[in-house]
Design a protein around this motif. Structure first.
Motif, PDB file in Angstrom:
ATOM      1  N   ASP A   7      47.131  19.491  11.067  1.00  0.00           N
ATOM      2  CA  ASP A   7      47.284  18.774  12.381  1.00  0.00           C
ATOM      3  C   ASP A   7      46.875  19.095  13.677  1.00  0.00           C
ATOM      4  OD1 ASP A   7      49.530  17.532  10.672  1.00  0.00           O
ATOM      5  OD2 ASP A   7      51.143  18.599  11.226  1.00  0.00           O
ATOM      6  N   TRP A   8      45.985  20.223  13.713  1.00  0.00           N
ATOM      7  CA  TRP A   8      45.273  20.468  14.890  1.00  0.00           C
ATOM      8  C   TRP A   8      44.038  21.135  14.452  1.00  0.00           C
ATOM      9  CZ3 TRP A   8      47.146  21.203  20.041  1.00  0.00           C
ATOM     10  CH2 TRP A   8      46.191  21.690  20.674  1.00  0.00           C
ATOM     11  N   VAL A   9      42.776  20.359  14.944  1.00  0.00           N
ATOM     12  CA  VAL A   9      41.529  20.861  14.737  1.00  0.00           C
ATOM     13  C   VAL A   9      40.755  20.621  16.109  1.00  0.00           C
ATOM     14  CG1 VAL A   9      39.341  19.757  13.761  1.00  0.00           C
ATOM     15  CG2 VAL A   9      41.593  19.215  12.726  1.00  0.00           C
ATOM     16  N   ASP A  10      39.816  21.924  16.183  1.00  0.00           N
ATOM     17  CA  ASP A  10      38.950  22.283  17.300  1.00  0.00           C
ATOM     18  C   ASP A  10      37.547  21.746  17.273  1.00  0.00           C
ATOM     19  OD1 ASP A  10      41.024  23.796  18.918  1.00  0.00           O
ATOM     20  OD2 ASP A  10      41.058  25.254  17.427  1.00  0.00           O
ATOM     21  N   LEU A  11      36.920  21.354  18.417  1.00  0.00           N
ATOM     22  CA  LEU A  11      35.742  21.014  18.385  1.00  0.00           C
ATOM     23  C   LEU A  11      34.873  21.930  19.257  1.00  0.00           C
ATOM     24  CD1 LEU A  11      33.006  19.463  17.663  1.00  0.00           C
ATOM     25  CD2 LEU A  11      33.666  17.752  19.346  1.00  0.00           C
ATOM     26  N   LYS A  12      34.083  23.030  18.996  1.00  0.00           N
ATOM     27  CA  LYS A  12      33.429  23.744  19.846  1.00  0.00           C
ATOM     28  C   LYS A  12      32.057  23.176  20.158  1.00  0.00           C
ATOM     29  CE  LYS A  12      37.041  27.005  19.062  1.00  0.00           C
ATOM     30  NZ  LYS A  12      37.907  27.407  19.735  1.00  0.00           N
ATOM     31  N   VAL A  13      32.068  22.941  21.426  1.00  0.00           N
ATOM     32  CA  VAL A  13      30.896  22.436  22.138  1.00  0.00           C
ATOM     33  C   VAL A  13      30.030  23.251  22.752  1.00  0.00           C
ATOM     34  CG1 VAL A  13      30.148  20.771  23.679  1.00  0.00           C
ATOM     35  CG2 VAL A  13      32.289  20.308  22.329  1.00  0.00           C
ATOM     36  N   PRO A  14      28.705  23.606  22.257  1.00  0.00           N
ATOM     37  CA  PRO A  14      27.866  24.548  22.633  1.00  0.00           C
ATOM     38  C   PRO A  14      27.541  24.401  24.461  1.00  0.00           C
ATOM     39  CG  PRO A  14      26.752  23.436  20.886  1.00  0.00           C
ATOM     40  CD  PRO A  14      28.299  22.777  21.388  1.00  0.00           C
ATOM     41  N   GLY A  15      27.843  25.304  25.136  1.00  0.00           N
ATOM     42  CA  GLY A  15      27.641  25.348  26.389  1.00  0.00           C
ATOM     43  C   GLY A  15      28.836  24.247  27.201  1.00  0.00           C
ATOM     44  N   GLY A  16      29.833  23.841  26.560  1.00  0.00           N
ATOM     45  CA  GLY A  16      30.652  22.850  27.251  1.00  0.00           C
ATOM     46  C   GLY A  16      32.031  23.367  27.010  1.00  0.00           C
ATOM     47  N   GLN A  17      32.923  22.652  27.558  1.00  0.00           N
ATOM     48  CA  GLN A  17      34.396  22.763  27.436  1.00  0.00           C
ATOM     49  C   GLN A  17      34.873  22.194  25.827  1.00  0.00           C
ATOM     50  OE1 GLN A  17      36.329  23.900  29.850  1.00  0.00           O
ATOM     51  NE2 GLN A  17      38.031  23.867  28.636  1.00  0.00           N
ATOM     52  N   PRO A  18      35.318  22.948  25.307  1.00  0.00           N
ATOM     53  CA  PRO A  18      35.947  22.729  23.966  1.00  0.00           C
ATOM     54  C   PRO A  18      37.049  21.495  23.900  1.00  0.00           C
ATOM     55  CG  PRO A  18      37.203  24.718  24.548  1.00  0.00           C
ATOM     56  CD  PRO A  18      36.267  24.421  25.589  1.00  0.00           C
ATOM     57  N   LEU A  19      37.059  20.780  22.880  1.00  0.00           N
ATOM     58  CA  LEU A  19      38.154  19.739  22.750  1.00  0.00           C
ATOM     59  C   LEU A  19      38.828  20.018  21.576  1.00  0.00           C
ATOM     60  CD1 LEU A  19      35.867  16.546  23.056  1.00  0.00           C
ATOM     61  CD2 LEU A  19      37.433  17.038  24.698  1.00  0.00           C
ATOM     62  N   ALA A  20      40.084  19.513  21.393  1.00  0.00           N
ATOM     63  CA  ALA A  20      41.215  19.745  20.455  1.00  0.00           C
ATOM     64  C   ALA A  20      41.755  18.542  20.030  1.00  0.00           C
ATOM     65  CB  ALA A  20      42.072  20.845  20.722  1.00  0.00           C
ATOM     66  N   PHE A  21      41.861  18.328  18.809  1.00  0.00           N
ATOM     67  CA  PHE A  21      42.581  17.049  18.319  1.00  0.00           C
ATOM     68  C   PHE A  21      43.843  17.460  17.531  1.00  0.00           C
ATOM     69  CE2 PHE A  21      37.981  16.702  18.898  1.00  0.00           C
ATOM     70  CZ  PHE A  21      38.037  15.566  19.218  1.00  0.00           C
ATOM     71  N   GLN A  22      44.957  16.664  18.017  1.00  0.00           N
ATOM     72  CA  GLN A  22      46.355  16.966  17.354  1.00  0.00           C
ATOM     73  C   GLN A  22      46.932  15.647  16.729  1.00  0.00           C
ATOM     74  OE1 GLN A  22      49.455  19.243  19.706  1.00  0.00           O
ATOM     75  NE2 GLN A  22      50.163  17.225  20.087  1.00  0.00           N
ATOM     76  N   ALA A  23      47.254  15.942  15.383  1.00  0.00           N
ATOM     77  CA  ALA A  23      48.066  14.851  14.876  1.00  0.00           C
ATOM     78  C   ALA A  23      49.392  14.362  15.458  1.00  0.00           C
ATOM     79  CB  ALA A  23      48.427  15.423  13.273  1.00  0.00           C
ATOM     80  N   ALA A  24      49.496  13.284  15.757  1.00  0.00           N
ATOM     81  CA  ALA A  24      50.493  12.735  16.643  1.00  0.00           C
ATOM     82  C   ALA A  24      51.225  11.516  15.620  1.00  0.00           C
ATOM     83  CB  ALA A  24      50.352  12.182  17.797  1.00  0.00           C
ATOM     84  N   PRO A  25      52.413  11.708  14.915  1.00  0.00           N
ATOM     85  CA  PRO A  25      53.119  10.731  14.091  1.00  0.00           C
ATOM     86  C   PRO A  25      53.491   9.391  15.080  1.00  0.00           C
ATOM     87  CG  PRO A  25      53.938  13.040  13.686  1.00  0.00           C
ATOM     88  CD  PRO A  25      53.085  13.018  14.890  1.00  0.00           C
TER      89      PRO A  25
END
Length: 119
Positions: free
Chosen positions: A36-54
């Motif tokens: 239900d939660w996945v992170d995207l680590k971006v080199p030199g940038g702000q991370p993004l996260a993705f959350q499952a939303a029923p």
């Protein structure tokens, strides 16, 4: 003095891993986690996260009677090349007709609006 600092921007979506994979192809980075939660680590940038939303419902754009809530501005060197790339990854054009502007609007595979902006 600030009271807090930005940790991560989180996008609700029906499939966190798939949407993180889309953005990893667009901005680079490493997809971490699952479920239900996945992170995207971006080199030199702000991370993004993705959350499952029923029951997730994509924002509407443009819609004066409904809020788009937010969008991402992604800076690119070549609008035409970037457009070709995001469309191949599954983005949908929302406002791309005016080719004289320095930006174009798309929806990611989950329907979140984002702009490609010439630097």
């Amino acid at each position: 003095m600030a009271l807090a600092k930005l940790g991560v921007v989180v996008l609700d979506c029906p499939d966190p891993r798939a949407l993180a994979g889309f953005y990893a192809e667009v901005v680079g980075g490493t997809v971490e986690g699952g479920g239900d939660w996945v992170d995207l680590k971006v080199p030199g940038g702000q991370p993004l996260a993705f959350q499952a939303a029923p029951g997730y419902v994509a924002p509407k754009w443009p819609a004066p009677d409904a809020s788009q809530q937010f969008h991402l501005d992604l800076v690119v060197d070549d609008l035409d090349a970037a457009e070709k790339g995001v469309l191949a990854l599954g983005a949908k054009p929302l406002d791309t007709e005016d080719r004289s502007r320095g930006w174009r609007v798309y929806a990611d595979p989950a329907g979140h609006p984002f702009c490609l902006c010439a630097c």
